[in-house]
Design an enzyme around this catalytic site. Structure first.
Site, PDB file in Angstrom:
ATOM      1  N   CYS A   1      45.051  34.343  35.941  1.00  0.00           N
ATOM      2  CA  CYS A   1      45.244  35.559  35.154  1.00  0.00           C
ATOM      3  C   CYS A   1      46.251  36.492  35.826  1.00  0.00           C
ATOM      4  CB  CYS A   1      43.886  36.249  34.991  1.00  0.00           C
ATOM      5  SG  CYS A   1      43.956  37.899  34.273  1.00  0.00           S
TER       6      CYS A   1
ATOM      7  N   CYS B   1      45.016  40.041  36.424  1.00  0.00           N
ATOM      8  CA  CYS B   1      44.019  40.030  37.511  1.00  0.00           C
ATOM      9  C   CYS B   1      44.715  40.044  38.867  1.00  0.00           C
ATOM     10  CB  CYS B   1      43.130  38.791  37.420  1.00  0.00           C
ATOM     11  SG  CYS B   1      42.118  38.697  35.935  1.00  0.00           S
TER      12      CYS B   1
END
Length: 146
Positions: free
Chosen positions: A69, A72
């Site tokens: 991600c 993230c």
């Protein structure tokens, strides 16, 4: 006199009880010697998270994330800065949803990064999306019990 805190060790999941005024002194687990209140986020597995949510008396802010991600990965250094700012008043942890997909289901994670603040054995607030350290810190301070 402040109430003592109960903290779950991020390494061995042992419960540790310590006086509130010792949080800033770098307390260590009585079982394995790991730091109990590090000034940086620590990894938790679902079992450790469940135990920490249930027993910890210090607020726990958890980042549900995955290595693939992009947002993230971009938020990771900001989450570390927030951990330093919140040291002694909250602990910050990370749960890798790629390694532990059951955590996503258990906590109804619909998108990552997702932050959930736990206190008193329950979820008190959640925040979705990548955020700067100032927003993460403000979120935790706003929703954590005094």
């Amino acid at each position: 006199m402040p109430s003592p805190h109960t903290l779950t060790c991020p390494s061995c999941a042992a419960g540790n009880r310590l006086p509130a005024d010792k949080l800033s002194a770098g307390p260590k687990c009585g079982t394995c010697g790991a730091r109990l209140a590090p000034a940086k986020p620590f990894a938790l597995d679902p079992a450790g998270l469940k135990k920490a949510v249930k027993t910890d008396t210090l607020p726990l802010l958890v980042d549900f994330w995955a290595p693939w991600c992009g947002p993230c990965r971009m938020m990771a250094p900001e989450f570390e800065k927030a951990a330093q700012a919140l040291a002694g008043s909250a602990r910050l942890a990370k749960v890798n949803t790629q390694d532990f997909p059951e955590a996503s289901g258990a906590y109804a994670i619909r998108g990552i990064p997702a932050l959930i603040l736990f206190s008193g054995g329950r979820e008190v607030a959640r925040l979705a999306g990548a955020r700067p350290a100032a927003d993460i810190t403000a979120f935790a301070r706003q929703h954590a019990p005094a």
